[in-house]
Scaffold this motif. Structure first.
Motif, PDB file in Angstrom:
ATOM      1  N   UNK A   1       0.798  -1.040   0.156  1.00 54.22           N
ATOM      2  CA  UNK A   1       0.126  -0.120  -0.026  1.00 54.22           C
ATOM      3  C   UNK A   1       0.818   1.230   0.066  1.00 54.22           C
TER       4      UNK A   1
ATOM      5  N   UNK B   1       2.205   1.841  -3.192  1.00 52.69           N
ATOM      6  CA  UNK B   1       1.194   2.618  -4.259  1.00 52.69           C
ATOM      7  C   UNK B   1       1.164   4.125  -3.801  1.00 52.69           C
ATOM      8  N   UNK B   2       1.056   4.233  -2.583  1.00 53.92           N
ATOM      9  CA  UNK B   2       0.874   5.875  -2.253  1.00 53.92           C
ATOM     10  C   UNK B   2       1.974   6.466  -2.769  1.00 53.92           C
TER      11      UNK B   2
ATOM     12  N   UNK C   1       1.506   6.665  -6.965  1.00 49.00           N
ATOM     13  CA  UNK C   1       0.572   7.413  -7.397  1.00 49.00           C
ATOM     14  C   UNK C   1       0.535   8.926  -6.843  1.00 49.00           C
ATOM     15  N   UNK C   2       0.761   9.373  -5.684  1.00 48.63           N
ATOM     16  CA  UNK C   2       0.526  10.366  -5.241  1.00 48.63           C
ATOM     17  C   UNK C   2       1.969  11.296  -4.878  1.00 48.63           C
TER      18      UNK C   2
ATOM     19  N   UNK D   1       8.741  31.713  -6.032  1.00 52.96           N
ATOM     20  CA  UNK D   1       8.148  30.282  -6.234  1.00 52.96           C
ATOM     21  C   UNK D   1       8.970  29.518  -6.991  1.00 52.96           C
TER      22      UNK D   1
ATOM     23  N   UNK E   1       2.580  34.077  -1.264  1.00 50.84           N
ATOM     24  CA  UNK E   1       1.851  34.613  -0.168  1.00 50.84           C
ATOM     25  C   UNK E   1       2.806  34.087   1.208  1.00 50.84           C
TER      26      UNK E   1
ATOM     27  N   UNK F   1      -5.760  -3.253 -10.724  1.00 49.46           N
ATOM     28  CA  UNK F   1      -4.756  -2.987  -9.817  1.00 49.46           C
ATOM     29  C   UNK F   1      -4.623  -1.574  -9.052  1.00 49.46           C
ATOM     30  N   UNK F   2      -4.863  -0.696 -10.308  1.00 52.10           N
ATOM     31  CA  UNK F   2      -4.792   0.794  -9.820  1.00 52.10           C
ATOM     32  C   UNK F   2      -5.851   0.965  -8.769  1.00 52.10           C
TER      33      UNK F   2
ATOM     34  N   UNK G   1      -6.944  -0.834  -6.283  1.00 52.34           N
ATOM     35  CA  UNK G   1      -6.669  -1.071  -5.190  1.00 52.34           C
ATOM     36  C   UNK G   1      -5.547  -0.365  -4.470  1.00 52.34           C
ATOM     37  N   UNK G   2      -4.621   0.222  -5.701  1.00 48.39           N
ATOM     38  CA  UNK G   2      -3.880   1.301  -5.115  1.00 48.39           C
ATOM     39  C   UNK G   2      -4.414   2.434  -4.657  1.00 48.39           C
ATOM     40  N   UNK G   3      -5.514   2.902  -5.660  1.00 52.67           N
ATOM     41  CA  UNK G   3      -6.314   3.943  -4.993  1.00 52.67           C
ATOM     42  C   UNK G   3      -6.778   3.879  -3.671  1.00 52.67           C
TER      43      UNK G   3
ATOM     44  N   UNK H   1      -5.956   2.327  -1.415  1.00 52.07           N
ATOM     45  CA  UNK H   1      -4.576   2.406  -0.224  1.00 52.07           C
ATOM     46  C   UNK H   1      -4.295   3.557   0.229  1.00 52.07           C
ATOM     47  N   UNK H   2      -4.327   4.471  -1.208  1.00 50.85           N
ATOM     48  CA  UNK H   2      -4.101   5.823  -0.919  1.00 50.85           C
ATOM     49  C   UNK H   2      -5.090   6.351  -0.024  1.00 50.85           C
TER      50      UNK H   2
ATOM     51  N   UNK I   1      -4.782   4.999   3.642  1.00 52.61           N
ATOM     52  CA  UNK I   1      -3.232   5.601   4.552  1.00 52.61           C
ATOM     53  C   UNK I   1      -3.270   6.813   4.603  1.00 52.61           C
ATOM     54  N   UNK I   2      -3.563   7.626   3.674  1.00 53.66           N
ATOM     55  CA  UNK I   2      -3.425   9.325   3.594  1.00 53.66           C
ATOM     56  C   UNK I   2      -4.608   9.826   3.768  1.00 53.66           C
TER      57      UNK I   2
ATOM     58  N   UNK J   1      -6.323  11.028   1.604  1.00 54.73           N
ATOM     59  CA  UNK J   1      -6.042  12.307   0.954  1.00 54.73           C
ATOM     60  C   UNK J   1      -7.260  12.535  -0.180  1.00 54.73           C
TER      61      UNK J   1
ATOM     62  N   UNK K   1      -2.089  26.649  -7.454  1.00 56.22           N
ATOM     63  CA  UNK K   1      -1.224  28.079  -6.607  1.00 56.22           C
ATOM     64  C   UNK K   1      -2.195  29.417  -6.859  1.00 56.22           C
TER      65      UNK K   1
ATOM     66  N   UNK L   1      -6.613  27.688  -1.441  1.00 58.50           N
ATOM     67  CA  UNK L   1      -6.419  28.188  -0.288  1.00 58.50           C
ATOM     68  C   UNK L   1      -7.300  29.090   0.187  1.00 58.50           C
TER      69      UNK L   1
END
Lengths: 331, 331
Positions: free
Chosen positions: A5, A8-9, A12-13, A198, A206, B1-2, B4-6, B8-9, B12-13, B15, B60, B181
């Motif tokens: 896992x 994969x993180x 992918x990210x 930047x 900012x 498989x992608x 499953x990876x997603x 996990x993302x 875990x995160x 995100x 940004x 932001x």
């Protein structure tokens, strides 16, 4: 399975958190020699990011402030913004025929550095005032952007944005990977830095704090503009730096990086807070690869901060000894 | 498989990017009735986040600015900061025996709202000056923090921080999930908002812009402090808002949210930039659940901005019609 896992993180990210375990195996500061300076940095970062540790600092309070001139890029033989102002005098000369007879403008146009130097700080302020105001903020942005992408350093002939310090770029990246928010806190003009900070430092607009002119909201041909006025709104230097930090950030940094007595109060403010703190000075000791100067320099004078660094627990980077390379093009 | 990876993302995160596909199925603005206002918001966000689309805006530049009083929380019957100032008068009265005879302080101490009102804006400024300065920034922070966690609204008896608008909280979260932001840009004091803005709105201190007093760096008992001076450094209201935005953010927002004519210039500055823009006004139309006021109100007067909204393409939220609930405790 967790390992898969995590992989994969990363794939992918490309996120810093997920890849932390792998990243620890590689040196985050490869351009730094193994020295007390590097150790002080890594020890501090390790301490404040260790969950459950006595010195742990939550991500929201991981604020690091960096001076710019002489800390992130070279400031010799003159501040880059002064070189910019001189070029502006030349660009604007045809609209100001009187400058041909009038110091310090005449000196700039004739390349007579002695005459310019004789006009002193007052003369420099006259030049800045004549070349930095009267535009809208958007016009000024375009002028800076055009200049910085073409102007070259008088001795190295490099673009100024190439003369940034590779070890400090690594430090910025390292801190950000560890959850720090990195700010520039410079005596230079904020509108002179924002157009390229930047791209060059990875510091968004900012998060750039600097000296600033007053601006006024008004309309030109029916469209709103912000006009730059000939009046200083904040001189973000010396005791002005904690003020600028307070205005723009509203938190006391836990790490501050500078190179001159103009950074004294920023380091003092930072390191007098509770908990683990890091104050660091870049000492310009390398006359061969960069410049060697401190107490007697007309630019970036470093005296009180250098004298008090030991008792205040500030780390002093010896550029010659501590840095494997100075600029990215030397890698 | 992608897939499953997603997954996990997400696991875990947690995100936003990885979970995007799943999140699209749920309404990000559940407290908003389906209306032209909600549609305008969602259409704008969809447009500027659509990669490859004509209106795409890189992350940004996704800057959104929010007024506070009357836009994110209730401002009736008086601005919360005025209630704070009145409570400070009471707390400090024993150190100022002269206030018992002196308007507008006497009026505050006697609960004589007519006498306070008679002193007008000048009287209010006197109260603010007497209660908001002379402290260090850290002392003031503690005073605000203590007050905001206990003080209650005069009619609802709720904590002021409970009287934030649920639909606007959802809007803040929605925009952040889409890479924006979010900044507060308020006429209120920046040091009055920073102590609680992160907890209540999820807006970190460095993204709070407001009016501010001058501060001075000095030493007390050998320790550096920032002392609050009785001098206004920035009045971040009306034409002061684009100035405050320029100083603190250095980018023109692409979306701005307000509720009064004090937000006119912020919306004008925001929506006169190139590309897709969103200007939105919260119109207080709900006398039952909140308050109904606009043109004639002594607080948050809305006249010019309301009149010009149609020609300027600004969205006007009808609070009564567009919002299912007002406050989080009504959910």
């Amino acid at each position: 399975m967790l390992k898969v896992g995590t992989l994969w993180v990363c794939l992918i990210t490309a996120c810093a958190a997920g890849c932390g375990a792998a990243a620890q195996d590689t040196d985050p500061l490869p351009s730094w020699n193994d020295s007390t300076s590097k150790k002080a940095i890594v020890d501090f970062v390790t301490k404040v990011t260790q969950e459950g540790g006595a010195d742990f600092v939550p991500v929201s309070d991981r604020i690091a402030t960096f001076d710019n001139d002489g800390t992130l890029w070279a400031e010799q033989p003159v501040y880059v913004q002064v070189a910019f102002a001189f070029d502006r005098v030349k660009a604007l000369a045809s609209q100001h025929p009187e400058w041909k007879q009038q110091q310090p403008f005449k000196g700039v146009l004739d390349g007579d550095t002695k005459a310019v130097a004789a006009a002193g700080e007052r003369g420099l302020l006259e030049i800045i005032a004549a070349t930095h105001v009267g535009n809208t903020t958007e016009e000024f942005e375009t002028i800076v952007r055009d200049w910085i992408t073409t102007a070259r350093h008088p001795t190295t002939q490099r673009l100024y944005t190439e003369m940034v310090y590779q070890p400090m770029l690594e430090l910025l990246t390292y801190l950000r990977a560890k959850g720090f928010k990195t700010f520039i806190v410079s005596g230079g003009g904020v509108e002179f830095m924002r157009p390229w900070a930047e791209r060059v430092y990875g510091v968004p607009r900012e998060q750039v704090v600097g000296s600033r002119a007053k601006v006024k909201y008004e309309h030109r041909e029916g469209r709103p503009v912000l006009l730059r006025l000939p009046e200083v709104d904040l001189l973000n230097d010396g005791a002005g730096k904690p003020v600028g930090i307070h205005q723009a950030i509203g938190r006391r940094p836990i790490a501050a990086f500078g190179n001159s007595d103009g950074d004294f109060e920023m380091l003092e403010w930072t390191t007098s807070g509770r908990g683990a703190r890091l104050g660091l000075l870049v000492h310009h000791t390398d006359a061969t690869r960069e410049w060697a100067y401190d107490r007697a320099s007309h630019i970036g004078a470093l005296m009180r901060a250098l004298d008090e660094a030991p008792t205040r627990g500030w780390t002093v980077v010896d550029m010659q000894r501590d840095w494997k390379v100075i600029y990215p093009f030397q890698k």
